[in-house]
Design a protein around this motif. Sequence first.
Motif, mmCIF file in Angstrom:
data_model
loop_
_atom_site.group_PDB
_atom_site.id
_atom_site.type_symbol
_atom_site.label_atom_id
_atom_site.label_comp_id
_atom_site.label_asym_id
_atom_site.label_seq_id
_atom_site.Cartn_x
_atom_site.Cartn_y
_atom_site.Cartn_z
ATOM 1 N N MET A 1 -0.405 -0.160 6.908
ATOM 2 C CA MET A 1 -0.848 0.802 5.722
ATOM 3 C C MET A 1 -2.015 0.284 4.886
ATOM 4 O O MET A 1 -1.471 -0.036 3.843
ATOM 5 N N ALA A 4 -2.840 2.716 2.084
ATOM 6 C CA ALA A 4 -1.766 2.536 1.088
ATOM 7 C C ALA A 4 -2.135 1.290 0.064
ATOM 8 O O ALA A 4 -2.076 1.576 -1.145
ATOM 9 N N SER A 8 -3.073 1.544 -3.769
ATOM 10 C CA SER A 8 -2.275 0.875 -4.705
ATOM 11 C C SER A 8 -3.329 -0.017 -5.555
ATOM 12 O O SER A 8 -2.961 0.006 -6.844
ATOM 13 N N LEU A 15 3.213 -0.102 -4.509
ATOM 14 C CA LEU A 15 3.809 0.416 -3.432
ATOM 15 C C LEU A 15 5.274 0.625 -3.674
ATOM 16 O O LEU A 15 6.040 -0.217 -4.170
ATOM 17 N N LYS A 16 5.970 1.688 -3.230
ATOM 18 C CA LYS A 16 7.412 1.809 -3.299
ATOM 19 C C LYS A 16 8.139 0.733 -2.570
ATOM 20 O O LYS A 16 7.772 0.144 -1.410
ATOM 21 N N SER A 19 8.635 0.968 1.321
ATOM 22 C CA SER A 19 7.566 1.229 2.229
ATOM 23 C C SER A 19 7.523 -0.034 3.552
ATOM 24 O O SER A 19 8.008 -1.093 3.435
ATOM 25 N N CYS A 20 6.812 0.621 4.592
ATOM 26 C CA CYS A 20 7.047 -0.364 5.926
ATOM 27 C C CYS A 20 5.630 0.217 6.533
ATOM 28 O O CYS A 20 4.761 0.567 6.139
ATOM 29 N N TRP A 23 5.369 3.972 6.901
ATOM 30 C CA TRP A 23 5.407 4.927 5.792
ATOM 31 C C TRP A 23 5.274 3.960 4.457
ATOM 32 O O TRP A 23 5.831 2.898 4.561
ATOM 33 N N ALA A 24 4.649 4.566 3.834
ATOM 34 C CA ALA A 24 4.399 3.837 2.362
ATOM 35 C C ALA A 24 4.150 4.949 1.529
ATOM 36 O O ALA A 24 3.831 5.980 1.529
ATOM 37 N N GLY A 25 4.660 4.430 -0.035
ATOM 38 C CA GLY A 25 4.561 5.632 -0.970
ATOM 39 C C GLY A 25 4.122 4.817 -2.126
ATOM 40 O O GLY A 25 4.275 3.928 -2.526
ATOM 41 N N ALA A 34 2.474 9.768 -0.661
ATOM 42 C CA ALA A 34 2.815 9.012 0.633
ATOM 43 C C ALA A 34 1.830 8.918 1.752
ATOM 44 O O ALA A 34 1.024 9.749 1.836
#
Length: 68
Positions: A1, A4, A8, A15-16, A19-20, A23-25, A34
Motif C-alpha cells: 500500500m 496509502a 499518510s 494509517l488505520k 491496515s494491511c 486494504w489501508a485507511g 480507503a
Amino acid sequence: MELAGFCSGVTGGPLKKHSCADWAGIQFGEIELAFIRICTDPIGHPFCLCRDKGVVRTDQGRVRPGRD
C-alpha cells in the motif's frame, strides 16, 4: 500500500490500525479515505470495488436511503 503510505505522509493522518497489504485507511474525522488492492477483470482491465455505495452517514450511524 505504497499510495496509502504516501498519502499518510502528505496529510499527516496515520494509517488505520488494521491496515494491511490488501486494504489501508486514513481517518479524517467522520470521513475515511480507503485504499484497496487493484482488482482486474479476466483480461486485465483494472476496476474498483467500492464499499457502502449509497450509504449516508448520520449521527446515528450509516443509513441506506429508502430502506427501513
